[in-house]
Design an enzyme around this catalytic site. Structure first.
Site, PDB file in Angstrom:
ATOM      1  N   PHE A 163       0.939  -1.185  -0.282  1.00 50.23           N
ATOM      2  CA  PHE A 163      -0.004   0.115   0.028  1.00 50.23           C
ATOM      3  C   PHE A 163       0.839   1.076   0.252  1.00 50.23           C
ATOM      4  O   PHE A 163       0.852   1.817   0.478  1.00 50.23           O
ATOM      5  CB  PHE A 163      -1.220  -0.236   1.030  1.00 50.23           C
ATOM      6  CG  PHE A 163      -2.060  -1.304   1.720  1.00 50.23           C
ATOM      7  CD1 PHE A 163      -3.454  -1.047   0.884  1.00 50.23           C
ATOM      8  CD2 PHE A 163      -1.532  -2.404   2.232  1.00 50.23           C
ATOM      9  CE1 PHE A 163      -4.238  -2.194   0.684  1.00 50.23           C
ATOM     10  CE2 PHE A 163      -2.747  -3.620   2.116  1.00 50.23           C
ATOM     11  CZ  PHE A 163      -3.654  -3.243   1.512  1.00 50.23           C
ATOM     12  N   CYS A 205      -1.189   3.467 -10.336  1.00 47.52           N
ATOM     13  CA  CYS A 205      -1.495   2.184 -10.024  1.00 47.52           C
ATOM     14  C   CYS A 205      -3.046   2.109  -9.866  1.00 47.52           C
ATOM     15  O   CYS A 205      -3.975   1.643 -10.485  1.00 47.52           O
ATOM     16  CB  CYS A 205      -1.550   2.815  -8.121  1.00 47.52           C
ATOM     17  SG  CYS A 205       0.128   1.894  -7.844  1.00 47.52           S
TER      18      CYS A 205
HETATM   19  C1  UDX Z   1      -1.839   4.925  -4.733  1.00 47.12           C
HETATM   20  C2  UDX Z   1      -1.821   4.565  -3.580  1.00 47.12           C
HETATM   21  O1  UDX Z   1      -2.477   5.301  -2.547  1.00 47.12           O
HETATM   22  C3  UDX Z   1      -0.915   3.538  -2.559  1.00 47.12           C
HETATM   23  O2  UDX Z   1      -1.666   3.103  -1.481  1.00 47.12           O
HETATM   24  C4  UDX Z   1      -0.984   2.196  -3.651  1.00 47.12           C
HETATM   25  O3  UDX Z   1      -0.506   1.421  -2.986  1.00 47.12           O
HETATM   26  C5  UDX Z   1      -0.168   2.802  -4.977  1.00 47.12           C
HETATM   27  O4  UDX Z   1      -1.371   3.752  -5.295  1.00 47.12           O
HETATM   28  P1  UDX Z   1       0.483   6.853  -5.042  1.00 47.12           P
HETATM   29  O5  UDX Z   1      -0.283   6.116  -6.919  1.00 47.12           O
HETATM   30  O6  UDX Z   1       1.713   6.717  -4.730  1.00 47.12           O
HETATM   31  O7  UDX Z   1      -0.430   5.533  -4.275  1.00 47.12           O
HETATM   32  O8  UDX Z   1      -0.582   8.137  -5.103  1.00 47.12           O
HETATM   33  P2  UDX Z   1      -1.448   8.505  -4.431  1.00 47.12           P
HETATM   34  O9  UDX Z   1      -0.810  10.164  -3.157  1.00 47.12           O
HETATM   35  O10 UDX Z   1      -2.524   7.930  -3.567  1.00 47.12           O
HETATM   36  O11 UDX Z   1      -2.447   9.869  -5.700  1.00 47.12           O
HETATM   37  C6  UDX Z   1      -2.663   9.820  -6.935  1.00 47.12           C
HETATM   38  C7  UDX Z   1      -3.634  10.666  -7.130  1.00 47.12           C
HETATM   39  O12 UDX Z   1      -4.763  10.886  -6.695  1.00 47.12           O
HETATM   40  C8  UDX Z   1      -2.568  11.690  -7.667  1.00 47.12           C
HETATM   41  O13 UDX Z   1      -2.831  12.219  -8.896  1.00 47.12           O
HETATM   42  C9  UDX Z   1      -2.860  12.543  -6.915  1.00 47.12           C
HETATM   43  O14 UDX Z   1      -1.865  13.718  -6.735  1.00 47.12           O
HETATM   44  C10 UDX Z   1      -4.335  12.436  -6.491  1.00 47.12           C
HETATM   45  N1  UDX Z   1      -5.208  13.276  -5.063  1.00 47.12           N
HETATM   46  C11 UDX Z   1      -4.957  12.504  -3.989  1.00 47.12           C
HETATM   47  C12 UDX Z   1      -5.635  13.530  -5.079  1.00 47.12           C
HETATM   48  O15 UDX Z   1      -6.083  14.842  -6.513  1.00 47.12           O
HETATM   49  N2  UDX Z   1      -7.244  13.802  -3.920  1.00 47.12           N
HETATM   50  C13 UDX Z   1      -5.902  13.145  -2.906  1.00 47.12           C
HETATM   51  O16 UDX Z   1      -6.832  14.316  -1.757  1.00 47.12           O
HETATM   52  C14 UDX Z   1      -5.510  12.569  -3.032  1.00 47.12           C
END
Ligand code: UDX
Length: 431
Positions: free
Chosen positions: A148, A256
């Site tokens: 995760f 992801c």
């Molecule tokens: C994600 C999951 O959080 C992680 O647990 C999993 O194992 C892999 O995928 P990650 O891909 O690193 O991690 O990105 P994350 O920080 O979750 O953000 C994903 C996307 O959502 C980004 O584009 C981010 O900018 C966006 N986001 C995130 C928002 O627009 N608003 C938020 O409140 C949070």
């Protein structure tokens, strides 16, 4: 302490290997890319991940971390073999298991008796069985132990997890895998492999749902003259809801969420369930890219034909150089399609970047600093929430731009400071 082989040195594999070595285990990491193995053996880490280089250096100098070419060389003396290879999306939306199967096939003949193979890659429900079938080693148990990890805080997330999930039909194998994490304090859920695999998809799909929900609420806030930030504040104190993952923005992306959400929709569909809610979550996300592109066009007076647009941020989120399925790239491609001339700056993207994600945006000019992106621009679009942008000298931005207009898709900048300097400003979900 145990002997662990980690197959695949992407951000999941390398983080897993370096963190297990940090916890005191003997780790051998394998990759098919000999040049990468050479670089890693010299302590050169080419992904932007806080503390990862420090942990790799620590592992190399203690001798608890080694890198080899090919899975067989890593697996021959191991007690545990972690599969951390990619599971890209096939054209039909399903996850492509060919890398996992190839890794399992390679290590099968050399795995010591009663070794445990652990799936760390995000794999479709049922993949534990697939690996068992490929291995054809009745003495070897296959266990699911999904990750995760967030990019940009993967080491922190590995060492301070919210939970550890272990999926196994065999209790002894589950206990052996959980013993690898003895030095980590976290709730551990031991369940069957299909449930463990489903937990991973459910978590990612739910997080994406939260973001699409708040992006939709942001649209409503704009329509009724409410402020989405205060809405989140007020909602989040309800302990059943919480404040996390409710930041409105340009949409969700990365390596992801898009892949896992589509894979879950596909899995459900292939078993006869139409996951309508998740299909809407994806549709709302696509609309969000379009909404931001429209805001930029709106700021420029309706048409972007021949308009110079400055862009801050290309990565899918801050603190990573990862452009895979980045909302910023999606939005830039829409600006280009509307005839805009786009110049973009991202602290993690060099001007001569050959990143394949940039092939989606031919015509985009990547520049070397935040001011160069503003030079002669009629609108500035903030697409990734890098801290650097918060502290930029706004007077210099004002000077560089042809017309001082900002569309802030991350609600990152100080509106009042911009208004004071004569900018027009539009964020997301705030009137
Ligand atoms: C994600 C999951 O959080 C992680 O647990 C999993 O194992 C892999 O995928 P990650 O891909 O690193 O991690 O990105 P994350 O920080 O979750 O953000 C994903 C996307 O959502 C980004 O584009 C981010 O900018 C966006 N986001 C995130 C928002 O627009 N608003 C938020 O409140 C949070």
């Amino acid at each position: 302490m145990s002997t662990i082989a980690v197959i695949g040195t992407g951000y999941v594999g390398l983080t897993t290997g370096a963190c297990f070595a940090h916890l005191g285990h003997d780790v051998v990491c394998a990759d098919v890319d000999a040049a990468k193995v050479d670089r890693l053996s010299r302590g050169e880490v080419d992904i932007l991940e806080p503390r990862l280089d420090e942990l790799v250096a620590e592992g190399l100098s203690s001798g608890r971390l080694r890198f080899v070419v090919g899975g067989a060389g890593a697996a021959e003396d191991c007690e545990f073999a972690y599969l951390c290879v990619p599971t890209p999306q096939s054209p039909d939306g399903a996850a492509d298991l060919s890398y996992i199967e190839a890794a399992a096939r390679e290590i099968a003949p050399v795995l010591p008796t009663e070794a445990i193979v652990v799936n760390k890659s995000t794999v479709p429900v049922g993949s534990t069985r697939v690996v068992e079938r490929v291995l054809r080693r009745p003495d070897v148990r296959v266990v699911s132990n999904p990750e995760f990890l967030r990019e940009g805080s993967a080491v922190h997330d590995f060492l301070n997890p919210d939970r550890i999930v272990i999926g196994s039909e065999d209790e002894a194998a589950a206990i052996r895998v959980s013993s690898l994490y003895l030095r980590i304090q976290a709730p551990t859920i031991v369940t069957d492999p299909a449930t463990a695999e489903t937990i991973k998809y459910a978590a990612n799909a739910y997080l994406a749902t939260k973001i699409s929900f708040i992006n939709s609420m942001a649209a409503v806030c704009e329509a009724v003259g409410a402020d989405v930030h205060d809405v989140v504040l007020g909602m989040g104190y309800d302990h059943r809801i919480g404040h996390d993952f409710l930041k409105p923005g340009p949409g969700w992306g990365g390596s992801c969420f898009p892949k896992d959400v589509r894979a879950l929709i596909h899995t459900a569909e292939s078993r006869g369930y139409d996951f309508e809610l998740l299909r809407s979550v994806v549709a709302v996300n696509d609309q969000q890219f379009e909404r931001i592109a429209r805001k930029v066009a709106g700021a420029a007076g309706g048409s972007l034909e021949g308009t110079r647009v400055g862009v801050w941020g290309l990565a899918f989120k801050a603190n990573t150089g990862d452009l895979r399925e980045s909302p910023a790239i999606e939005i830039v491609s829409r600006l280009l399609a509307r005839g805009a001339e786009v110049q973009a700056y991202d602290p993690a993207v060099p001007t001569d970047s050959a990143d394949p994600a940039l092939e989606r945006v031919p015509g985009l000019r990547v520049v070397g600093d935040a001011f160069a992106a503003c030079e002669g621009a009629e609108v500035l679009a903030v697409l990734t929430e890098w801290d650097e942008f918060r502290f930029v000298d706004l007077d210099k931005v004002r000077e560089a731009m042809a017309v001082p207009r900002v569309v802030d898709a991350r609600n990152l900048l100080d509106r009042t400071a911009l208004y004071r300097r004569g900018f027009t400003y539009e964020g997301v979900g705030r009137s």
